[in-house]
Design a protein around this motif. Structure first.
Motif, PDB file in Angstrom:
ATOM      1  N   VAL A 248       0.882  -1.210   0.062  1.00 31.20           N
ATOM      2  CA  VAL A 248      -0.103  -0.080   0.042  1.00 31.20           C
ATOM      3  C   VAL A 248       0.785   1.288   0.103  1.00 31.20           C
ATOM      4  O   VAL A 248       0.676   2.246  -0.735  1.00 31.20           O
ATOM      5  CB  VAL A 248      -0.893  -0.128   1.165  1.00 31.20           C
ATOM      6  N   LYS A 249       1.788   1.392   0.846  1.00 30.69           N
ATOM      7  CA  LYS A 249       2.600   2.253   0.743  1.00 30.69           C
ATOM      8  C   LYS A 249       3.397   2.581  -0.482  1.00 30.69           C
ATOM      9  O   LYS A 249       3.512   3.670  -0.794  1.00 30.69           O
ATOM     10  CB  LYS A 249       3.868   2.148   1.728  1.00 30.69           C
ATOM     11  N   TRP A 250       3.760   1.630  -1.175  1.00 28.51           N
ATOM     12  CA  TRP A 250       4.677   1.522  -2.497  1.00 28.51           C
ATOM     13  C   TRP A 250       3.467   2.426  -3.489  1.00 28.51           C
ATOM     14  O   TRP A 250       3.861   3.165  -4.259  1.00 28.51           O
ATOM     15  CB  TRP A 250       4.854   0.374  -2.834  1.00 28.51           C
ATOM     16  N   LEU A 251       2.553   1.839  -3.566  1.00 27.39           N
ATOM     17  CA  LEU A 251       1.417   2.151  -4.401  1.00 27.39           C
ATOM     18  C   LEU A 251       1.105   3.797  -4.141  1.00 27.39           C
ATOM     19  O   LEU A 251       0.809   4.833  -4.890  1.00 27.39           O
ATOM     20  CB  LEU A 251      -0.104   1.645  -4.304  1.00 27.39           C
ATOM     21  N   GLU A 252       0.897   4.231  -2.867  1.00 28.41           N
ATOM     22  CA  GLU A 252       0.789   5.564  -2.604  1.00 28.41           C
ATOM     23  C   GLU A 252       1.965   6.355  -2.830  1.00 28.41           C
ATOM     24  O   GLU A 252       1.458   7.587  -3.256  1.00 28.41           O
ATOM     25  CB  GLU A 252       0.334   5.669  -0.965  1.00 28.41           C
ATOM     26  N   SER A 253       3.143   6.051  -2.761  1.00 28.57           N
ATOM     27  CA  SER A 253       4.417   6.718  -3.183  1.00 28.57           C
ATOM     28  C   SER A 253       4.240   6.990  -4.821  1.00 28.57           C
ATOM     29  O   SER A 253       4.783   7.795  -5.168  1.00 28.57           O
ATOM     30  CB  SER A 253       5.496   6.050  -2.835  1.00 28.57           C
ATOM     31  N   LEU A 254       3.326   6.358  -5.278  1.00 33.37           N
ATOM     32  CA  LEU A 254       3.551   6.526  -6.830  1.00 33.37           C
ATOM     33  C   LEU A 254       2.390   7.378  -7.289  1.00 33.37           C
ATOM     34  O   LEU A 254       2.482   7.887  -8.201  1.00 33.37           O
ATOM     35  CB  LEU A 254       3.241   5.070  -7.613  1.00 33.37           C
ATOM     36  N   GLY A 255       1.405   7.571  -6.176  1.00 35.03           N
ATOM     37  CA  GLY A 255       0.342   8.518  -6.463  1.00 35.03           C
ATOM     38  C   GLY A 255      -1.141   7.797  -6.333  1.00 35.03           C
ATOM     39  O   GLY A 255      -1.946   8.536  -6.881  1.00 35.03           O
ATOM     40  N   VAL A 256      -1.202   6.734  -6.045  1.00 37.05           N
ATOM     41  CA  VAL A 256      -2.650   6.057  -5.747  1.00 37.05           C
ATOM     42  C   VAL A 256      -3.192   6.350  -4.348  1.00 37.05           C
ATOM     43  O   VAL A 256      -2.370   6.202  -3.679  1.00 37.05           O
ATOM     44  CB  VAL A 256      -2.369   4.451  -5.902  1.00 37.05           C
ATOM     45  N   ASN A 257      -4.525   6.911  -4.612  1.00 38.91           N
ATOM     46  CA  ASN A 257      -5.317   7.061  -3.425  1.00 38.91           C
ATOM     47  C   ASN A 257      -5.872   5.798  -2.849  1.00 38.91           C
ATOM     48  O   ASN A 257      -6.630   5.211  -3.315  1.00 38.91           O
ATOM     49  CB  ASN A 257      -6.098   8.157  -3.620  1.00 38.91           C
ATOM     50  N   LEU A 258      -5.284   5.500  -1.685  1.00 41.74           N
ATOM     51  CA  LEU A 258      -5.985   4.328  -1.035  1.00 41.74           C
ATOM     52  C   LEU A 258      -6.606   4.591   0.335  1.00 41.74           C
ATOM     53  O   LEU A 258      -6.413   3.789   1.387  1.00 41.74           O
ATOM     54  CB  LEU A 258      -5.079   3.152  -0.963  1.00 41.74           C
ATOM     55  N   ASP A 259      -7.220   5.592   0.562  1.00 39.16           N
ATOM     56  CA  ASP A 259      -7.750   6.224   1.898  1.00 39.16           C
ATOM     57  C   ASP A 259      -9.097   5.487   2.116  1.00 39.16           C
ATOM     58  O   ASP A 259      -9.237   5.838   3.387  1.00 39.16           O
ATOM     59  CB  ASP A 259      -7.787   7.659   2.010  1.00 39.16           C
ATOM     60  N   GLY A 260      -9.704   5.067   1.309  1.00 39.78           N
ATOM     61  CA  GLY A 260     -10.979   4.458   1.594  1.00 39.78           C
ATOM     62  C   GLY A 260     -10.530   2.769   2.194  1.00 39.78           C
ATOM     63  O   GLY A 260      -9.610   2.311   1.897  1.00 39.78           O
ATOM     64  N   LEU A 261     -11.509   2.592   3.285  1.00 41.10           N
ATOM     65  CA  LEU A 261     -11.149   1.324   3.957  1.00 41.10           C
ATOM     66  C   LEU A 261     -12.474   0.603   4.109  1.00 41.10           C
ATOM     67  O   LEU A 261     -13.766   1.007   4.507  1.00 41.10           O
ATOM     68  CB  LEU A 261     -10.557   1.532   5.314  1.00 41.10           C
ATOM     69  N   LYS A 262     -12.695  -0.687   3.575  1.00 44.00           N
ATOM     70  CA  LYS A 262     -13.986  -1.478   3.477  1.00 44.00           C
ATOM     71  C   LYS A 262     -13.683  -2.999   3.961  1.00 44.00           C
ATOM     72  O   LYS A 262     -12.389  -3.426   4.160  1.00 44.00           O
ATOM     73  CB  LYS A 262     -14.334  -1.548   2.029  1.00 44.00           C
ATOM     74  N   ARG A 263     -14.812  -3.609   4.112  1.00 47.16           N
ATOM     75  CA  ARG A 263     -14.577  -4.941   4.280  1.00 47.16           C
ATOM     76  C   ARG A 263     -15.006  -5.950   3.314  1.00 47.16           C
ATOM     77  O   ARG A 263     -16.096  -5.762   2.826  1.00 47.16           O
ATOM     78  CB  ARG A 263     -15.247  -5.534   5.795  1.00 47.16           C
ATOM     79  N   SER A 264     -14.131  -6.987   3.044  1.00 44.78           N
ATOM     80  CA  SER A 264     -14.630  -7.834   1.796  1.00 44.78           C
ATOM     81  C   SER A 264     -14.829  -9.108   2.409  1.00 44.78           C
ATOM     82  O   SER A 264     -14.716  -9.461   3.506  1.00 44.78           O
ATOM     83  CB  SER A 264     -13.254  -8.147   1.034  1.00 44.78           C
ATOM     84  N   GLY A 265     -15.662  -9.959   1.727  1.00 44.73           N
ATOM     85  CA  GLY A 265     -15.924 -11.321   2.094  1.00 44.73           C
ATOM     86  C   GLY A 265     -14.935 -12.342   2.881  1.00 44.73           C
ATOM     87  O   GLY A 265     -13.873 -12.371   1.978  1.00 44.73           O
ATOM     88  N   GLY A 266     -15.006 -12.860   4.019  1.00 44.26           N
ATOM     89  CA  GLY A 266     -14.100 -13.570   4.446  1.00 44.26           C
ATOM     90  C   GLY A 266     -12.925 -12.959   5.322  1.00 44.26           C
ATOM     91  O   GLY A 266     -12.311 -13.664   6.079  1.00 44.26           O
ATOM     92  N   ALA A 267     -12.821 -11.654   5.568  1.00 45.48           N
ATOM     93  CA  ALA A 267     -12.174 -10.837   6.184  1.00 45.48           C
ATOM     94  C   ALA A 267     -12.983 -10.601   7.566  1.00 45.48           C
ATOM     95  O   ALA A 267     -14.089 -10.479   7.599  1.00 45.48           O
ATOM     96  CB  ALA A 267     -11.799  -9.545   5.442  1.00 45.48           C
ATOM     97  N   ARG A 268     -12.326 -10.843   8.824  1.00 51.11           N
ATOM     98  CA  ARG A 268     -12.977 -10.501   9.867  1.00 51.11           C
ATOM     99  C   ARG A 268     -13.100  -9.109  10.314  1.00 51.11           C
ATOM    100  O   ARG A 268     -13.775  -8.531  11.402  1.00 51.11           O
ATOM    101  CB  ARG A 268     -12.129 -11.130  11.043  1.00 51.11           C
ATOM    102  N   VAL A 269     -12.147  -8.028   9.591  1.00 51.86           N
ATOM    103  CA  VAL A 269     -12.269  -6.710   9.878  1.00 51.86           C
ATOM    104  C   VAL A 269     -11.968  -6.016   8.739  1.00 51.86           C
ATOM    105  O   VAL A 269     -11.931  -6.501   7.357  1.00 51.86           O
ATOM    106  CB  VAL A 269     -11.022  -6.354  10.844  1.00 51.86           C
ATOM    107  N   GLN A 270     -12.275  -4.581   8.671  1.00 48.59           N
ATOM    108  CA  GLN A 270     -12.078  -3.749   7.342  1.00 48.59           C
ATOM    109  C   GLN A 270     -10.490  -3.871   7.037  1.00 48.59           C
ATOM    110  O   GLN A 270      -9.517  -3.374   7.786  1.00 48.59           O
ATOM    111  CB  GLN A 270     -12.470  -2.551   7.525  1.00 48.59           C
ATOM    112  N   ARG A 271     -10.308  -4.438   5.885  1.00 49.23           N
ATOM    113  CA  ARG A 271      -8.771  -4.631   5.443  1.00 49.23           C
ATOM    114  C   ARG A 271      -8.697  -4.318   3.721  1.00 49.23           C
ATOM    115  O   ARG A 271      -7.642  -4.178   3.685  1.00 49.23           O
ATOM    116  CB  ARG A 271      -8.393  -6.108   5.774  1.00 49.23           C
ATOM    117  N   THR A 272      -9.826  -4.029   3.288  1.00 47.74           N
ATOM    118  CA  THR A 272      -9.568  -3.625   1.884  1.00 47.74           C
ATOM    119  C   THR A 272      -9.434  -2.125   1.738  1.00 47.74           C
ATOM    120  O   THR A 272     -10.297  -1.379   2.033  1.00 47.74           O
ATOM    121  CB  THR A 272     -10.793  -4.084   1.086  1.00 47.74           C
ATOM    122  N   HIS A 273      -8.271  -1.602   1.176  1.00 49.49           N
ATOM    123  CA  HIS A 273      -8.015  -0.361   1.119  1.00 49.49           C
ATOM    124  C   HIS A 273      -8.353   0.033  -0.588  1.00 49.49           C
ATOM    125  O   HIS A 273      -7.898  -0.631  -1.535  1.00 49.49           O
ATOM    126  CB  HIS A 273      -6.272  -0.087   1.188  1.00 49.49           C
TER     127      HIS A 273
END
Length: 597
Positions: A248-273
């Motif tokens: 995530v840090k690498w993508l953000e350093s290139l200019g990708v915005n990943l500030d949204g946080l969601k929960r996907s199926g099978g995950a116990r917490v919000q982990r999808t950026h």
């Protein structure tokens, strides 16, 4: 509903204006203009498109020709026409080559209809007879001739496939000091990654910390192993989890915005950026990687299909044979090769062979997902793992190839059958959700949500634009429109569960939204082929293994072309994590290997 493609007039006006400042000899007027090339040649000669009208040479990527298009007509921003019901120049595919659709000497190809079913009228020069596709087959005789002739050029690392995996591998290897050539068989980059909607799973990020979300590498590993029914290679899963925050840090350093946080199926917490504005993650990631690659002058070649891995007598990789659209067959010498070709979700023969029960199922994949890397690796004795494990995504738009992102359910949509009754925990894993849908009497389901979700999930507007959504001002109106008689009662019960935080019907633990704000929406969904979990066997350094489980020197692979990471079933958000983490690892190890030779 008819969509008109009002482009001929724009073309004529723009080219006429352009011809006033073009120089060079003009050809005699043609009796009848039959192709776009003839149309341009009548005004200003072949140099209208090509660099030298007397000796026409075209690169496989067709870069110069596309620059000429833009110099006359302007870029996509200028070509955009808001008056059109559907405007192909504002596609999610981004700023791709004009020659993807418009051909100088061939019939035009409306590329969007490889996934969609738009009724586009009056595409320029549509009456031109269509030529046989340049990449219709693999010419084994030509491949062997290219090998016999020897390499025409040399590089340190060849990367095959320019999706997220390939770009991340190439950029990482280049920053390690290696000379790179990135080959892509399609007329534009992006692969399946361009179609990815949800986001990237990661643990231990500032985004999670900001929201106070407790998570751990062990939880990430446990969720992924459980989702894959414990058939995954745990060493690879742990690497993905441990390096996910850096991805995530690498993508953000290139200019990708990943500030949204969601929960996907099978995950116990919000982990999808994902992007904070609710847009699809894949297009933003690919657009950013394209810009970085262009800025760093990464040697990226389009319309260039790698068709053979070349080994020496010691079974070491020494290069590849490339089939170029215009250049034909040639060999490139390389000290290392990275396979980043994706899976085989659009190869009907491979699906029928490995997973015959899915043979007639639709696919959400890019048409480039034809298993090329798997085929080439098998030819040289590479080992395969989990090769017959194919994932059906539960929510592909019925009678379409359009994926309805899992994060739509994660944000708050409910899933009901044709009667309007819930039948499964919406956040279960994809395989279980798909099985549950197929057991319903019509074999499909509806996703239902309200205006609150539209406000949070920008991509849903795209589904509305494509005419996929049913919409009503009341729940009762939506129920009548869709024939879901039990929907009002279902929504009333769900809203009660959501208010208490306890889903007494199916145990859904995360219910971020109720369904109370009109208008109300529904979209029909059914399972479709989405991901091939199996492929080339790799070790933790992304080295490809042979049939004796020894590394094949100089050959690396990452992303969907490989097996082992996802087990029997991939969790939503883990595909992009796979492409970034292992793409970077493959690129780094390939560069280190090549620079030591």
């Amino acid at each position: 509903m008819k969509k008109r493609y009002l482009f001929i007039l724009v073309t004529v006006l723009a080219v006429t204006a352009c011809s006033s400042f073009r120089s060079g000899p003009k050809t005699e007027p043609a009796a009848e203009i039959t192709t776009m090339a003839a149309f341009h040649a009548e005004m200003s000669g072949c140099q209208t498109c090509h660099a030298d009208g007397s000796k026409v040479t075209v690169s496989d990527s067709e870069n110069h020709e596309n620059e000429q298009c833009v110099s006359c007509h302007g870029g996509y921003e200028k070509m955009a026409n808001a008056a059109l019901e559907f405007d192909p120049h504002t596609s999610h595919l981004g700023d791709i080559n004009c020659t993807t659709c418009h051909k100088g000497h061939d019939a035009p190809q409306f590329y969007c209809n490889n996934c969609h079913s738009f009724n586009i009228e009056a595409m320029p020069f549509a009456d031109v007879p269509k030529k046989a596709a340049w990449d219709r087959d693999w010419n084994q005789e030509a491949i062997q001739k290219a090998i016999a002739a020897g390499p025409v050029e040399k590089t340190d690392v060849v990367v095959v496939g320019a999706g997220s995996t390939g770009f991340n591998a190439a950029l990482t290897a280049e920053r390690k000091g290696a000379k790179i050539i990135l080959f892509e068989k399609a007329p534009f980059t992006g692969g399946n990654s361009m179609l990815a909607a949800g986001g990237i799973n990661a643990v231990g990020t500032p985004q999670q910390a900001k929201k106070g979300i407790k998570d751990s590498v062990d939880w990430f590993v446990e969720d992924t192993m459980k989702g894959g029914r414990y058939k995954n290679d745990e060493k690879l899963v742990r690497i993905m989890a441990e390096e996910s925050a850096d991805a995530v840090k690498w993508l953000e350093s290139l200019g990708v915005n990943l500030d949204g946080l969601k929960r996907s199926g099978g995950a116990r917490v919000q982990r999808t950026h994902a992007p904070a504005n609710g847009a699809s993650a894949g297009p933003q990631i690919i657009q950013t990687l394209r810009k970085v690659a262009k800025r760093e002058h990464l040697d990226t070649r389009l319309n260039s299909r790698v068709e053979k891995l070349v080994l020496n007598d010691n079974r070491e990789v020494v290069g590849v044979v490339v089939h170029g659209k215009h250049s034909g067959y040639y060999m490139v010498a390389a000290d290392a090769v990275v396979l980043a070709t994706g899976g085989y979700g659009m190869n009907k023969e491979m699906i029928a062979w490995y997973r015959p029960t899915f043979a007639k199922m639709t696919s959400s994949n890019n048409i480039t997902a034809t298993g090329d890397g798997i085929i080439m690796a098998k030819e040289i004795g590479a080992s395969m793992t989990d090769i017959d494990w194919v994932q059906a995504h539960p929510t592909v738009g019925k009678d379409s190839r359009i994926l309805i992102s899992e994060t739509v359910r994660g944000v708050g949509a409910i899933m009901v059958n044709t009667d309007g009754k819930r039948f499964v925990n919406e956040l279960t894993t994809r395989d279980r959700a798909s099985d549950a849908i197929l057991k319903q009497k019509e074999g499909y389901a509806w996703l239902v949500f309200d205006e609150q979700l539209i406000a949070k999930k920008k991509m849903v507007r795209g589904y509305e634009h494509l005419g996929m959504l049913k919409k009503a001002d009341t729940v009762e109106g939506l129920a009548k429109m869709t024939g879901m008689s039990a929907l009002p009662e279902t929504i009333k019960a769900y809203n009660a569960y959501q208010s208490t935080g306890k889903d007494l019907a199916f145990g859904r633990s995360d219910m971020p939204l109720n369904l109370t704000k009109p208008p109300f929406y529904a979209v029909r969904v059914a399972p479709g082929i989405h991901h091939t979990m199996g492929g080339v066997a790799i070790d933790p350094d992304s080295e490809v293994l042979d049939l004796q489980s020894w590394p094949i020197p100089g050959l690396y692979a990452a992303g969907e072309v490989t097996g082992g990471v996802h087990g029997f079933n991939r969790l939503g958000g883990n595909a992009i994590a796979d492409t970034v983490v292992f793409g970077r690892r493959a690129g780094a190890h390939a560069a280190e290997y090549a620079l030591k030779k």
